[in-house]
Design an enzyme around this catalytic site. Structure first.
Site, PDB file in Angstrom:
ATOM      1  N   CYS A   6      45.793  43.404  46.999  1.00  0.00           N
ATOM      2  CA  CYS A   6      44.376  42.666  47.645  1.00  0.00           C
ATOM      3  C   CYS A   6      44.735  42.837  48.729  1.00  0.00           C
ATOM      4  CB  CYS A   6      44.020  41.505  47.055  1.00  0.00           C
ATOM      5  SG  CYS A   6      43.888  40.860  44.748  1.00  0.00           S
ATOM      6  N   HIS A  66      40.379  35.904  53.696  1.00  0.00           N
ATOM      7  CA  HIS A  66      40.316  36.180  52.636  1.00  0.00           C
ATOM      8  C   HIS A  66      38.722  35.277  51.546  1.00  0.00           C
ATOM      9  CE1 HIS A  66      41.753  38.666  49.163  1.00  0.00           C
ATOM     10  NE2 HIS A  66      43.045  37.601  49.225  1.00  0.00           N
ATOM     11  N   HIS A  89      35.301  40.279  45.174  1.00  0.00           N
ATOM     12  CA  HIS A  89      36.657  40.280  45.252  1.00  0.00           C
ATOM     13  C   HIS A  89      36.727  42.116  45.044  1.00  0.00           C
ATOM     14  CE1 HIS A  89      40.296  40.400  46.532  1.00  0.00           C
ATOM     15  NE2 HIS A  89      41.078  39.575  46.260  1.00  0.00           N
TER      16      HIS A  89
END
Lengths: 391, 269
Positions: A157, A286, A321
């Site tokens: 990620c 994040h 996400h």
């Protein structure tokens, strides 16, 4: 040598193009839908899915359907073309590409494998040709007129943030004149089931930094920047003045309680720019909405900024996400925060996490001066990256 | 740009007991074959877990990543109809699993990135290492590459007609890369290039050789079988030639339909 951002491109569940994405955020409209509509899965969980089929994407891009590109490549091509056009690049120069993805052509491989595990002579080979990560990078380069050095990064990620870092180094070392940096990831049954098996998907709309948060919503999309050396670019959005990748080295999938990796990445990015923490105007966190990430990232904020934590928010309740693409999409949003003078709201926030007491930006705030934005991307394998953009 | 090579280790050079290289029995059990192979090669290369901490960058390269884990998870999704899946193969299918595991063994917080760029993956990792050194960001870097062959991957590539003239292959290679020459330095990389078009043997020598005393390794990957990071094996062979007295080696590789890569490796003397 200064590195500047001269182009932006983005596609996500919020829509096609940077402007469309910004309008949705300004209006407070999330891209998260209750269940996947295009992705074939039995999992009825909320996702941030772009409401266009692969056929529609081929048409949008005027690419022949028989080319049979992976969804990751299709999303990437759109965002890279937008970024290149936005930067008004001179195609006689060396244009590089540092792309990133975590699933690559998995959406097609899934079709192939269903047949293949029954009979190893079955399954269409064209469904597996785009399996590896570099295949999407190649397709993007081919369809966007990219002629220079290109590479692919995959660090889960944080991938796209690391692509930005590598791109900046390619410019410093005069290997390219322009470099397109970012990432692309499509939704796939592989990742939906993977995150479900880890029990970190929220069955409702995700709530980053909220006490009641119960996991993330997956999303899909692509976000890319065009970077140039400052002396070659008369016009630019902002500087990429700091960046760092550090490892949390705590656990393969979980972040440390102290936020070691996150703290080190943010601190190093600021150090590179010679900037002190109090000069950060906004943090695009994040903030996935998992119990672990948001706690760890909050701990890192407190360590670095003490009692003066700058306005921060997670935009993942808008986009979901988007895994490898997240660092690219959020880099685009960070650049546009400086350009337009706005702070993005952290949707679905009600109650601060009791252990930290931090409240993110909850309302869309415009007409403000944003001179510096820190953006975080953290991934499996303890991979933590921070980028610092300044006016 | 240049860098020094202090040590190169392939999976065949691993002689230390795996229980010393990866002491955690649970971790060893969970690791798939390629992860175990790559991590043990890395730890052997640095001379034990306790030395991992002296590296200020860990840069890995893989074309296909952890294929067995990816396949296993995909198979489980289909066979178990998306129900009650074991997350371990999903976690380990991530391309940066090896880099992350190396850092985790000794809690090394340094720069840690993974290149996944088919036949260029290893050279891209090496270029990153050389840029970090040129920028003064790193002194000691662990650079490695790994890929595994699996029955499915073999079968699929066979159906694509790729193994008509070449065997399948796999391997792990790790190298200690230094900014400055040390007493252990065995060679140096003095050129790394990504030409846009194929070069002939003659063109390679004209463009990259600095002396008459040069060995050209032109597409010698064919000796090791075909896999995305096989060029790292050629890099290991080249440093071995230098250790055995060759002054200069040019490594040229072009496969999987990609543009070529060129490395010039020279003795340190």
């Amino acid at each position: 040598m200064g590195i500047v951002v001269t182009g932006v491109g983005m596609i996500s569940a919020l829509g096609v193009g940077v402007d469309c994405n910004l309008v949705s955020i300004r209006k407070g409209l999330s891209g998260i839908s209750a269940t996947p509509k295009i992705l074939k899965t039995g999992n009825k969980l909320p996702v941030g899915e772009l409401q266009m089929t692969n056929d529609e994407l081929h048409k949008l891009l005027t690419i022949q359907p028989q080319e049979h590109l992976s969804r990751t490549a299709l999303l990437g091509i759109w965002a890279v073309r937008e970024a290149l056009k936005n930067a008004n690049v001179d195609y006689s120069k060396r244009i590089g590409l540092v792309s990133s993805t975590s699933v690559g052509g998995m959406d097609l491989t899934e079709h192939f494998f269903e047949k293949f595990i029954e009979d190893d002579k079955a399954g269409r080979l064209r469904d597996v040709r785009m399996h590896d990560c570099a295949a999407s990078t190649d397709a993007i380069a081919r369809h966007c007129g990219i002629n220079g050095y290109r590479t692919t990064i995959s660090t889960a990620c944080s991938s796209a943030a690391n692509a930005v870092i590598t791109g900046a180094k390619l410019l410093k070392h005069n290997i390219v004149d322009y470099v397109v940096v970012g990432g692309s990831d499509a939704l796939s049954a592989f990742t939906v089931n993977g995150f479900k098996s880890l029990m970190i998907l929220d069955e409702k709309h995700c709530r980053p930094f909220d006490e009641s948060r119960a996991g993330l919503n997956l999303g899909e999309g692509a976000g890319y920047l065009v970077l140039q050396r400052e002396e070659d670019a008369p016009l630019y959005y902002c500087h990429l003045s700091g960046y760092a990748n550090r490892n949390d080295a705590h656990h393969q999938t979980a972040s440390s309680a102290e936020g070691n990796g996150a703290y080190l990445a943010m601190a190093d990015a600021l150090k590179m720019a010679g900037m002190s923490p109090e000069n950060v105007d906004y943090i695009n966190a994040h903030g996935t909405g998992t119990g672990n990430n948001d706690a760890s990232e909050s701990a890192a904020f407190i360590r670095l900024f003490g009692n003066n934590i700058p306005p921060f928010s997670s935009t993942k309740a808008f986009t979901g996400h988007t895994l490898a693409a997240a660092g690219g999409i959020e880099a685009v949003l960070s650049v546009m925060a400086i350009k337009t003078g706005c702070l993005y709201p952290n949707l679905n926030f009600n109650t601060p996490i009791s252990a930290y007491g931090l409240t993110p930006v909850c309302k869309y705030t415009d007409c403000t001066r944003v001179d510096s934005v820190l953006t975080n991307s953290f991934g499996f394998g303890g991979n933590c990256s921070s980028l610092l953009f300044t006016r | 740009m240049k860098c020094y090579i202090d040590r190169v280790t392939t999976e065949h050079d691993v002689v230390t007991d795996i229980k010393l290289l990866i002491p955690d029995a649970g971790l060893r059990r969970r690791m798939s074959r390629v992860i175990k192979s790559a991590v043990t090669t890395a730890v052997e290369c640095v001379g034990g877990i306790e030395n991992i901490g002296s590296y200020d960058a860990i840069i890995t390269a893989t074309g296909w990543g952890c294929l067995t884990d990816s396949e296993r998870f995909l198979r489980n999704i289909i066979v178990d109809k998306e129900q009650l899946l074991n997350p371990t193969p999903f976690i380990q299918s991530t391309f940066n699993t090896v880099g992350g595991q190396i850092a985790l063994l000794n809690h090394n917080h340094c720069y840690n990135v993974t290149y996944v760029n088919r036949s260029h993956s290893f050279e891209d990792a090496l270029l990153d290492a050389m840029m970090r050194i040129a920028d003064g960001e790193s002194e000691n870097i662990l650079v490695g590459a790994f890929d595994e062959q699996t029955p499915s991957q073999h079968r699929i590539m066979e159906r694509m007609g790729i193994f008509r003239n070449i065997n399948d292959g796999e391997g792990a290679v790790f190298a200690q890369i230094r900014a400055h020459r040390s007493a252990e330095s065995i060679a140096q990389v003095t050129a790394i290039d990504f030409p846009a078009h194929s070069l002939s043997k003659q063109e390679c020598l004209e463009k990259f050789a600095t002396s008459e005393n040069v060995v050209l390794m032109y597409n010698t990957y064919t000796l090791h079988g075909l896999y995305p990071t096989v060029s790292a094996r050629c890099f290991a062979e080249a440093t071995r030639l230098i250790q055995n007295g060759t002054k200069e080696v040019i490594v040229y590789n072009e496969y999987f339909g990609a543009t070529p890569t060129v490395l010039r490796i020279q003795c340190v003397g």
